[in-house]
Write an enzyme that holds these catalytic residues in place. Structure first.
Site, PDB file in Angstrom:
ATOM      1  N   ARG A   1      -1.850   5.439  -3.027  1.00  0.00           N
ATOM      2  CA  ARG A   1      -2.603   4.193  -3.150  1.00  0.00           C
ATOM      3  C   ARG A   1      -1.644   3.037  -2.870  1.00  0.00           C
ATOM      4  O   ARG A   1      -0.452   3.125  -3.129  1.00  0.00           O
ATOM      5  CB  ARG A   1      -3.202   4.050  -4.555  1.00  0.00           C
ATOM      6  CG  ARG A   1      -4.182   5.162  -4.929  1.00  0.00           C
ATOM      7  CD  ARG A   1      -4.706   4.945  -6.338  1.00  0.00           C
ATOM      8  NE  ARG A   1      -5.685   5.965  -6.725  1.00  0.00           N
ATOM      9  CZ  ARG A   1      -5.393   7.097  -7.350  1.00  0.00           C
ATOM     10  NH1 ARG A   1      -4.128   7.370  -7.677  1.00  0.00           N
ATOM     11  NH2 ARG A   1      -6.333   7.966  -7.664  1.00  0.00           N
TER      12      ARG A   1
ATOM     13  N   LYS B   1      -3.276   5.624 -10.954  1.00  0.00           N
ATOM     14  CA  LYS B   1      -4.479   4.863 -11.288  1.00  0.00           C
ATOM     15  C   LYS B   1      -4.899   5.059 -12.733  1.00  0.00           C
ATOM     16  O   LYS B   1      -5.373   4.133 -13.389  1.00  0.00           O
ATOM     17  CB  LYS B   1      -5.609   5.277 -10.342  1.00  0.00           C
ATOM     18  CG  LYS B   1      -6.897   4.495 -10.530  1.00  0.00           C
ATOM     19  CD  LYS B   1      -7.928   4.903  -9.513  1.00  0.00           C
ATOM     20  CE  LYS B   1      -9.205   4.102  -9.680  1.00  0.00           C
ATOM     21  NZ  LYS B   1     -10.229   4.476  -8.672  1.00  0.00           N
TER      22      LYS B   1
ATOM     23  N   HIS C   1      -6.721   0.914   2.538  1.00  0.00           N
ATOM     24  CA  HIS C   1      -7.060   2.085   1.716  1.00  0.00           C
ATOM     25  C   HIS C   1      -7.589   3.233   2.570  1.00  0.00           C
ATOM     26  O   HIS C   1      -7.537   4.396   2.161  1.00  0.00           O
ATOM     27  CB  HIS C   1      -8.085   1.702   0.649  1.00  0.00           C
ATOM     28  CG  HIS C   1      -8.207   2.702  -0.457  1.00  0.00           C
ATOM     29  ND1 HIS C   1      -7.171   2.989  -1.326  1.00  0.00           N
ATOM     30  CD2 HIS C   1      -9.239   3.513  -0.832  1.00  0.00           C
ATOM     31  CE1 HIS C   1      -7.556   3.925  -2.194  1.00  0.00           C
ATOM     32  NE2 HIS C   1      -8.807   4.250  -1.906  1.00  0.00           N
TER      33      HIS C   1
ATOM     34  N   ARG D   1      -5.280   6.140   3.233  1.00  0.00           N
ATOM     35  CA  ARG D   1      -5.326   7.212   2.232  1.00  0.00           C
ATOM     36  C   ARG D   1      -6.499   8.155   2.519  1.00  0.00           C
ATOM     37  O   ARG D   1      -6.353   9.378   2.459  1.00  0.00           O
ATOM     38  CB  ARG D   1      -5.454   6.588   0.837  1.00  0.00           C
ATOM     39  CG  ARG D   1      -5.687   7.577  -0.317  1.00  0.00           C
ATOM     40  CD  ARG D   1      -5.705   6.798  -1.628  1.00  0.00           C
ATOM     41  NE  ARG D   1      -6.262   7.536  -2.748  1.00  0.00           N
ATOM     42  CZ  ARG D   1      -5.563   8.332  -3.557  1.00  0.00           C
ATOM     43  NH1 ARG D   1      -4.280   8.518  -3.335  1.00  0.00           N
ATOM     44  NH2 ARG D   1      -6.150   8.952  -4.564  1.00  0.00           N
TER      45      ARG D   1
ATOM     46  N   HIS E   1      -6.138  12.257  -8.286  1.00  0.00           N
ATOM     47  CA  HIS E   1      -7.529  12.104  -8.696  1.00  0.00           C
ATOM     48  C   HIS E   1      -7.716  12.658 -10.105  1.00  0.00           C
ATOM     49  O   HIS E   1      -7.189  13.725 -10.433  1.00  0.00           O
ATOM     50  CB  HIS E   1      -8.456  12.851  -7.734  1.00  0.00           C
ATOM     51  CG  HIS E   1      -8.686  12.129  -6.445  1.00  0.00           C
ATOM     52  ND1 HIS E   1      -9.170  12.746  -5.318  1.00  0.00           N
ATOM     53  CD2 HIS E   1      -8.497  10.829  -6.107  1.00  0.00           C
ATOM     54  CE1 HIS E   1      -9.274  11.861  -4.344  1.00  0.00           C
ATOM     55  NE2 HIS E   1      -8.867  10.691  -4.797  1.00  0.00           N
TER      56      HIS E   1
ATOM     57  N   TYR F   1     -15.114  13.481  -0.124  1.00  0.00           N
ATOM     58  CA  TYR F   1     -14.802  13.316   1.289  1.00  0.00           C
ATOM     59  C   TYR F   1     -15.673  14.199   2.174  1.00  0.00           C
ATOM     60  O   TYR F   1     -16.004  13.829   3.300  1.00  0.00           O
ATOM     61  CB  TYR F   1     -13.325  13.636   1.550  1.00  0.00           C
ATOM     62  CG  TYR F   1     -12.387  12.585   1.014  1.00  0.00           C
ATOM     63  CD1 TYR F   1     -12.329  11.326   1.598  1.00  0.00           C
ATOM     64  CD2 TYR F   1     -11.567  12.841  -0.081  1.00  0.00           C
ATOM     65  CE1 TYR F   1     -11.477  10.349   1.107  1.00  0.00           C
ATOM     66  CE2 TYR F   1     -10.719  11.873  -0.573  1.00  0.00           C
ATOM     67  CZ  TYR F   1     -10.669  10.628   0.019  1.00  0.00           C
ATOM     68  OH  TYR F   1      -9.835   9.662  -0.466  1.00  0.00           O
TER      69      TYR F   1
END
Length: 319
Positions: free
Chosen positions: A144, A169, A247, A250, A281, A290
């Site tokens: 990120r 995150k 972003h 990524r 994640h 995705y």
């Protein structure tokens, strides 16, 4: 009287101490508290939020639904200190936040971004070195943006070829292995950075000012590069415009990794757990997204499912 902006800085400090990444939220909320300070307001009310919305200008309901969520979080915290505070109801703005479809860069576009970023002008050339290396690192590791710019020099172990993300995150740490070619590039960047700015024991990425690039700085320079390459339309008044985002580097890394599994015949379910950990994640379903978001991946997954189903049917017929 303690201003709303001062209250906000306390709130941000508390949330960050718990491991939350509030870079974007802080930018939006500082706009809200600046408005509140100009209005002479020292606590949140529904009316104050609606007046801020009215003065802000045009934006979609989805955008305002997101901003409402930010104000609600801040107001909930403030209510514990000031009973006059009103937490705006969640349904005040009718909007459904949708995750946009990622833009997947081609290999040629990725190369062009890195090359064009290296040409960003600055007095000593540090801006070009930092931006091209930063964008390239995100593209080949899936970090990120805030994880990348937060790296300290000690977090980048080029002898072992691994990066330590100390606070992702969700406040969790993880290790990110590096390819040999990436190590070579990062070593060259560190040598040039040291030559131009001298030794440092703090940030890995530095701009020509000797300071760590901010989130805004990275996104602004990426927008300039994107506009120069035609990925975004040119903008007046230094605006970023719309188009592929930093972003999406990524996203591109994740999608190309998953596509590689299917083409090699690997077990995607087994590999997905590894990729979820690598990307930081919190839940595997965040990585599975995705497959739904990218048509090529969805087709590959469908083809795999059809072959599996056909094989199972054939075995059943034999029995």
């Amino acid at each position: 009287m303690i201003t709303m902006t001062e209250r906000l800085e306390e709130y941000i400090a508390v949330r960050r101490s718990l491991g939350y990444d509030l870079s974007f939220t802080a930018r939006v909320m500082r706009g809200f508290t600046a408005f509140a300070d100009r209005e002479g307001a020292d606590h949140v009310t529904v009316d104050l939020f609606l007046r801020w919305k009215e003065s802000f200008g045009k934006a979609s309901n989805n955008t305002w639904s997101t901003r409402l969520g930010m104000v609600r979080g801040f107001a909930g915290w403030m209510q514990g200190q000031d009973a006059r505070t009103e937490v705006p109801p969640a349904g005040l703005i009718a909007g459904k936040v949708r995750r946009g479809r990622p833009y997947i860069y081609s290999e040629a576009e990725l190369a062009a971004i890195v090359v064009r970023a290296s040409k960003l002008p600055s007095r000593y050339g540090m801006r070009g070195w930092s931006c091209s290396t930063l964008f390239g690192l995100i593209a080949v590791t899936g970090l990120r943006i805030n994880e990348a710019i937060a790296l300290d020099d000690d977090d980048v172990d080029l002898d072992e070829g691994v990066i330590t993300v100390r606070r992702g995150k969700n406040g969790t740490a993880r290790y990110v292995p590096l390819a040999p070619s990436t190590v070579v590039r990062l070593r060259a960047y560190r040598a040039e950075r040291t030559r131009l700015l001298g030794p440092t024991s703090s940030a890995f990425f530095l701009m020509e000012t000797g300071e760590r690039p901010t989130d805004c700085c990275a996104r602004y320079n990426f927008a300039l590069v994107s506009q120069a390459l035609g990925l975004r339309a040119p903008q007046r008044f230094c605006k970023h415009g719309r188009g592929p985002r930093i972003h999406d580097l990524r996203h591109t890394f994740a999608v190309r990794t998953i596509i590689g599994w299917y083409r090699k015949g690997l077990d995607a379910d087994r590999e997905m757990i590894k990729l979820s950990t690598y990307l930081g994640h919190a839940k595997p379903e965040h990585t599975y997204w995705y497959i739904e978001a990218v048509p090529e991946l969805l087709q590959l997954a469908s083809n795999r499912a059809e072959r599996t189903l056909a094989a199972g049917t054939s075995e059943g017929d034999v029995r």
